[in-house]
Write an enzyme that holds these catalytic residues in place. Sequence first.
Site, PDB file in Angstrom:
ATOM      1  N   PRO A   1       9.336   9.908   6.321  1.00  0.00           N
ATOM      2  CA  PRO A   1       8.523  11.103   6.073  1.00  0.00           C
ATOM      3  C   PRO A   1       6.945  10.805   6.078  1.00  0.00           C
ATOM      4  CG  PRO A   1       9.499  10.763   3.925  1.00  0.00           C
ATOM      5  CD  PRO A   1      10.244  10.009   5.286  1.00  0.00           C
ATOM      6  N   ASN A   2       6.144  11.695   6.767  1.00  0.00           N
ATOM      7  CA  ASN A   2       4.571  11.598   6.876  1.00  0.00           C
ATOM      8  C   ASN A   2       4.298  10.430   7.820  1.00  0.00           C
ATOM      9  OD1 ASN A   2       4.044  13.577   4.992  1.00  0.00           O
ATOM     10  ND2 ASN A   2       4.790  12.057   3.509  1.00  0.00           N
TER      11      ASN A   2
ATOM     12  N   ARG B   1      -3.473  10.004   8.931  1.00  0.00           N
ATOM     13  CA  ARG B   1      -3.161   9.967   7.451  1.00  0.00           C
ATOM     14  C   ARG B   1      -3.686   8.821   6.803  1.00  0.00           C
ATOM     15  NH1 ARG B   1       2.668   7.895   5.239  1.00  0.00           N
ATOM     16  NH2 ARG B   1       2.404   8.622   3.294  1.00  0.00           N
TER      17      ARG B   1
ATOM     18  N   TYR C   1      -3.361   3.044   5.906  1.00  0.00           N
ATOM     19  CA  TYR C   1      -2.316   2.929   7.018  1.00  0.00           C
ATOM     20  C   TYR C   1      -2.785   2.607   8.394  1.00  0.00           C
ATOM     21  CZ  TYR C   1       0.550   5.099   3.424  1.00  0.00           C
ATOM     22  OH  TYR C   1       1.248   5.526   2.101  1.00  0.00           O
TER      23      TYR C   1
ATOM     24  N   ASN D   1      11.243   2.162   7.775  1.00  0.00           N
ATOM     25  CA  ASN D   1      10.173   2.222   6.893  1.00  0.00           C
ATOM     26  C   ASN D   1      10.612   3.702   6.323  1.00  0.00           C
ATOM     27  OD1 ASN D   1       7.980   3.201   5.332  1.00  0.00           O
ATOM     28  ND2 ASN D   1       6.439   2.563   6.685  1.00  0.00           N
TER      29      ASN D   1
ATOM     30  N   ALA E   1       8.094   7.680   1.426  1.00  0.00           N
ATOM     31  CA  ALA E   1       8.195   7.699  -0.012  1.00  0.00           C
ATOM     32  C   ALA E   1       9.779   7.914  -0.525  1.00  0.00           C
ATOM     33  CB  ALA E   1       7.411   9.234  -0.506  1.00  0.00           C
TER      34      ALA E   1
ATOM     35  N   HIS F   1      11.193   5.176  -2.825  1.00  0.00           N
ATOM     36  CA  HIS F   1      11.206   5.003  -4.202  1.00  0.00           C
ATOM     37  C   HIS F   1      12.011   5.879  -4.975  1.00  0.00           C
ATOM     38  CE1 HIS F   1       7.759   3.178  -2.643  1.00  0.00           C
ATOM     39  NE2 HIS F   1       7.244   4.134  -2.436  1.00  0.00           N
TER      40      HIS F   1
ATOM     41  N   ASP G   1      22.671   4.903  -0.458  1.00  0.00           N
ATOM     42  CA  ASP G   1      24.228   4.887  -0.205  1.00  0.00           C
ATOM     43  C   ASP G   1      24.533   5.011   1.445  1.00  0.00           C
ATOM     44  OD1 ASP G   1      24.470   4.891  -2.942  1.00  0.00           O
ATOM     45  OD2 ASP G   1      25.000   7.170  -3.051  1.00  0.00           O
TER      46      ASP G   1
ATOM     47  N   GLU H   1      13.622  -3.484   5.604  1.00  0.00           N
ATOM     48  CA  GLU H   1      12.874  -2.413   5.158  1.00  0.00           C
ATOM     49  C   GLU H   1      11.188  -2.816   5.413  1.00  0.00           C
ATOM     50  OE1 GLU H   1      13.531  -1.911   0.871  1.00  0.00           O
ATOM     51  OE2 GLU H   1      11.512  -1.114   0.552  1.00  0.00           O
TER      52      GLU H   1
ATOM     53  N   HIS I   1       7.181  -1.766   5.074  1.00  0.00           N
ATOM     54  CA  HIS I   1       6.148  -0.868   4.648  1.00  0.00           C
ATOM     55  C   HIS I   1       4.794  -1.328   4.865  1.00  0.00           C
ATOM     56  CE1 HIS I   1       8.731   0.951   2.088  1.00  0.00           C
ATOM     57  NE2 HIS I   1       9.145  -0.120   1.487  1.00  0.00           N
ATOM     58  N   ILE I   2       4.021  -0.440   5.594  1.00  0.00           N
ATOM     59  CA  ILE I   2       2.598  -0.821   6.174  1.00  0.00           C
ATOM     60  C   ILE I   2       1.798  -1.283   5.187  1.00  0.00           C
ATOM     61  CG2 ILE I   2       0.692   0.271   7.409  1.00  0.00           C
ATOM     62  CD1 ILE I   2       2.581   2.153   8.689  1.00  0.00           C
ATOM     63  N   SER I   3       1.733  -0.576   4.074  1.00  0.00           N
ATOM     64  CA  SER I   3       0.805  -1.135   2.921  1.00  0.00           C
ATOM     65  C   SER I   3       1.447  -1.879   1.972  1.00  0.00           C
ATOM     66  CB  SER I   3       0.260   0.213   2.282  1.00  0.00           C
ATOM     67  OG  SER I   3       1.472   0.860   1.561  1.00  0.00           O
TER      68      SER I   3
ATOM     69  N   ARG J   1      -0.174  -0.821  -5.214  1.00  0.00           N
ATOM     70  CA  ARG J   1      -0.726   0.591  -5.444  1.00  0.00           C
ATOM     71  C   ARG J   1      -0.134   1.115  -6.735  1.00  0.00           C
ATOM     72  NH1 ARG J   1       0.698   3.118   0.229  1.00  0.00           N
ATOM     73  NH2 ARG J   1      -0.730   5.024  -0.662  1.00  0.00           N
TER      74      ARG J   1
ATOM     75  N   ARG K   1       5.312   3.364  -6.905  1.00  0.00           N
ATOM     76  CA  ARG K   1       5.405   2.519  -5.571  1.00  0.00           C
ATOM     77  C   ARG K   1       6.018   1.193  -5.777  1.00  0.00           C
ATOM     78  NH1 ARG K   1       3.188   6.329  -1.775  1.00  0.00           N
ATOM     79  NH2 ARG K   1       1.186   6.996  -2.549  1.00  0.00           N
TER      80      ARG K   1
HETATM   81  C1  DQA Z   1       4.859   3.299   2.795  1.00  0.00           C
HETATM   82  C2  DQA Z   1       4.568   3.351   1.426  1.00  0.00           C
HETATM   83  C3  DQA Z   1       5.221   4.481   0.803  1.00  0.00           C
HETATM   84  O1  DQA Z   1       4.767   4.334  -0.813  1.00  0.00           O
HETATM   85  C4  DQA Z   1       4.546   5.618   1.232  1.00  0.00           C
HETATM   86  O2  DQA Z   1       5.291   6.707   0.425  1.00  0.00           O
HETATM   87  C5  DQA Z   1       4.674   5.860   2.647  1.00  0.00           C
HETATM   88  C6  DQA Z   1       4.286   4.690   3.486  1.00  0.00           C
HETATM   89  C7  DQA Z   1       3.999   2.159   3.866  1.00  0.00           C
HETATM   90  O3  DQA Z   1       4.535   2.211   5.031  1.00  0.00           O
HETATM   91  O4  DQA Z   1       3.305   1.450   3.109  1.00  0.00           O
HETATM   92  O5  DQA Z   1       4.901   7.124   3.183  1.00  0.00           O
HETATM   93  O6  DQA Z   1       6.226   3.244   3.253  1.00  0.00           O
END
Ligand code: DQA
Length: 147
Positions: free
Chosen positions: A10-11, A18, A23, A75, A78, A81, A88, A99, A101-103, A108, A112
Amino acid sequence: MKKILLLNGPNLNRLGKREPGIYGVSTLEDLEERMVQLGVDSQIEIICFQSNHEGELIDKLHEAEDTGVDGIIFNPGAFTHYSYAIRDAIAGIGCPVIEVHISNVYQREEFRHKSVIAPVAKGQIAGLGLLGYELALEAFKRGKGEE
Ligand code: DQA
């Protein structure tokens, strides 16, 4: 030919627009193009998929196993978390998942700091920007998940 699924949750379709301070300014399209090109260079098929919907991500994880995908770069946004359903799904398939994560989620907000995905993932890369996806691909190229 190896098949790798690049899965974004998502997002992440809003990359570039964003919170660019967190990001970056590259778009999801930029990322997917780069990954597909890196795949071409190494004779790996990169299948790209993004969804804002938990169930669609789960369906794609199941499909990855059924279609013989060799590895998944994921990725989960959210969902990382709190989605036990995604956790599952990963636990129930044979495909290794890295897995990404960009950040740096550990620098943070407290919510997270916990990943429910990490215990069922092969590994985790966080905080290296979009380079993290490339490094995950490199890990699969070197046979991570096949051992
Ligand atoms: C994220 C970190 C997550 O906490 C956040 O909700 C995202 C992006 C990252 O790529 O840093 O949507 O997965």
